[in-house]
Design a protein around this motif. Structure first.
Motif, PDB file in Angstrom:
ATOM      1  N   PRO A  17       0.771  -1.044   0.127  1.00  0.00           N
ATOM      2  CA  PRO A  17       0.162   0.072  -0.031  1.00  0.00           C
ATOM      3  C   PRO A  17       0.796   1.393   0.126  1.00  0.00           C
ATOM      4  CG  PRO A  17      -0.122  -0.953   2.137  1.00  0.00           C
ATOM      5  CD  PRO A  17       0.473  -1.901   1.329  1.00  0.00           C
ATOM      6  N   ASP A  18       2.360   1.025   0.526  1.00  0.00           N
ATOM      7  CA  ASP A  18       2.971   2.597   0.510  1.00  0.00           C
ATOM      8  C   ASP A  18       3.377   2.722  -1.093  1.00  0.00           C
ATOM      9  OD1 ASP A  18       2.513   2.896   3.060  1.00  0.00           O
ATOM     10  OD2 ASP A  18       4.064   1.719   3.536  1.00  0.00           O
ATOM     11  N   THR A  19       3.257   1.885  -1.942  1.00  0.00           N
ATOM     12  CA  THR A  19       3.884   2.152  -3.140  1.00  0.00           C
ATOM     13  C   THR A  19       2.675   2.812  -3.951  1.00  0.00           C
ATOM     14  OG1 THR A  19       4.954   0.020  -3.279  1.00  0.00           O
ATOM     15  CG2 THR A  19       4.620   1.173  -5.428  1.00  0.00           C
ATOM     16  N   LEU A  20       3.215   4.284  -4.426  1.00  0.00           N
ATOM     17  CA  LEU A  20       2.012   5.099  -4.947  1.00  0.00           C
ATOM     18  C   LEU A  20       1.836   4.549  -6.346  1.00  0.00           C
ATOM     19  CD1 LEU A  20       3.698   8.284  -3.413  1.00  0.00           C
ATOM     20  CD2 LEU A  20       1.906   7.190  -2.559  1.00  0.00           C
ATOM     21  N   LEU A  21       2.800   3.978  -7.097  1.00  0.00           N
ATOM     22  CA  LEU A  21       2.368   4.042  -8.509  1.00  0.00           C
ATOM     23  C   LEU A  21       3.389   2.882  -8.966  1.00  0.00           C
ATOM     24  CD1 LEU A  21       1.144   5.496 -10.910  1.00  0.00           C
ATOM     25  CD2 LEU A  21       3.047   6.667 -11.306  1.00  0.00           C
ATOM     26  N   TYR A  22       2.876   1.969  -9.678  1.00  0.00           N
ATOM     27  CA  TYR A  22       3.742   0.852  -9.966  1.00  0.00           C
ATOM     28  C   TYR A  22       2.989   0.278 -11.416  1.00  0.00           C
ATOM     29  CZ  TYR A  22       6.777  -3.322  -9.476  1.00  0.00           C
ATOM     30  OH  TYR A  22       7.943  -4.018  -9.622  1.00  0.00           O
ATOM     31  N   TYR A  23       3.531   0.580 -12.337  1.00  0.00           N
ATOM     32  CA  TYR A  23       3.228   0.036 -13.697  1.00  0.00           C
ATOM     33  C   TYR A  23       4.241  -0.170 -14.730  1.00  0.00           C
ATOM     34  CZ  TYR A  23       4.219   4.697 -15.657  1.00  0.00           C
ATOM     35  OH  TYR A  23       4.744   5.893 -15.849  1.00  0.00           O
ATOM     36  N   ALA A  24       3.964  -0.745 -15.910  1.00  0.00           N
ATOM     37  CA  ALA A  24       4.965  -1.251 -16.957  1.00  0.00           C
ATOM     38  C   ALA A  24       4.375  -0.886 -18.276  1.00  0.00           C
ATOM     39  CB  ALA A  24       5.348  -2.498 -16.785  1.00  0.00           C
ATOM     40  N   TYR A  25       5.127  -0.721 -19.157  1.00  0.00           N
ATOM     41  CA  TYR A  25       4.872  -0.559 -20.610  1.00  0.00           C
ATOM     42  C   TYR A  25       5.941  -1.166 -21.402  1.00  0.00           C
ATOM     43  CZ  TYR A  25       7.911   3.684 -20.295  1.00  0.00           C
ATOM     44  OH  TYR A  25       8.858   4.506 -20.304  1.00  0.00           O
ATOM     45  N   GLU A  26       5.476  -1.565 -22.709  1.00  0.00           N
ATOM     46  CA  GLU A  26       6.250  -2.267 -23.513  1.00  0.00           C
ATOM     47  C   GLU A  26       6.745  -1.467 -24.747  1.00  0.00           C
ATOM     48  OE1 GLU A  26       3.826  -5.756 -24.784  1.00  0.00           O
ATOM     49  OE2 GLU A  26       4.108  -6.626 -23.079  1.00  0.00           O
ATOM     50  N   ILE A  27       7.770  -1.484 -25.127  1.00  0.00           N
ATOM     51  CA  ILE A  27       8.457  -0.862 -26.365  1.00  0.00           C
ATOM     52  C   ILE A  27       8.811  -2.113 -27.230  1.00  0.00           C
ATOM     53  CG2 ILE A  27       9.934   0.712 -27.346  1.00  0.00           C
ATOM     54  CD1 ILE A  27      10.236   2.199 -24.687  1.00  0.00           C
ATOM     55  N   LYS A  28       7.888  -2.702 -27.906  1.00  0.00           N
ATOM     56  CA  LYS A  28       8.037  -3.870 -28.606  1.00  0.00           C
ATOM     57  C   LYS A  28       9.091  -3.655 -29.857  1.00  0.00           C
ATOM     58  CE  LYS A  28       3.803  -6.441 -27.519  1.00  0.00           C
ATOM     59  NZ  LYS A  28       2.764  -7.295 -27.946  1.00  0.00           N
ATOM     60  N   ASP A  29       9.191  -2.784 -30.467  1.00  0.00           N
ATOM     61  CA  ASP A  29      10.037  -2.459 -31.633  1.00  0.00           C
ATOM     62  C   ASP A  29      11.656  -2.298 -31.057  1.00  0.00           C
ATOM     63  OD1 ASP A  29       9.703   0.102 -30.531  1.00  0.00           O
ATOM     64  OD2 ASP A  29      10.099   1.078 -32.469  1.00  0.00           O
ATOM     65  N   LYS A  30      11.700  -2.265 -29.837  1.00  0.00           N
ATOM     66  CA  LYS A  30      13.027  -2.202 -29.122  1.00  0.00           C
ATOM     67  C   LYS A  30      13.228  -3.452 -28.281  1.00  0.00           C
ATOM     68  CE  LYS A  30      14.171   2.696 -29.214  1.00  0.00           C
ATOM     69  NZ  LYS A  30      14.758   3.671 -28.095  1.00  0.00           N
TER      70      LYS A  30
END
Length: 57
Positions: A36-49
């Protein structure tokens, strides 16, 4: 308390990209549910790299 921002870049082998992406998604769900102390946690993909970027705050 000052904020800490962390960015991690994963570069899996091309044949393992989808497997790593799935595992990262599972980890993100666990962090969001149990840290709960983690304010933000996400991922995104850069498939061409062939990269998966994770951001935590």
């Amino acid at each position: 308390m000052p904020e800490i921002n962390v960015t991690a870049v994963f570069i899996p082998k091309p044949e393992k990209f989808e497997e790593v992406s799935t595992l990262v998604t599972e980890v993100i769900k666990q962090v969001q549910e149990h840290e709960p102390d983690t304010l933000l946690y996400y991922a995104y993909e850069i498939k061409d790299k062939n990269e998966i970027v994770i951001v935590e705050r």
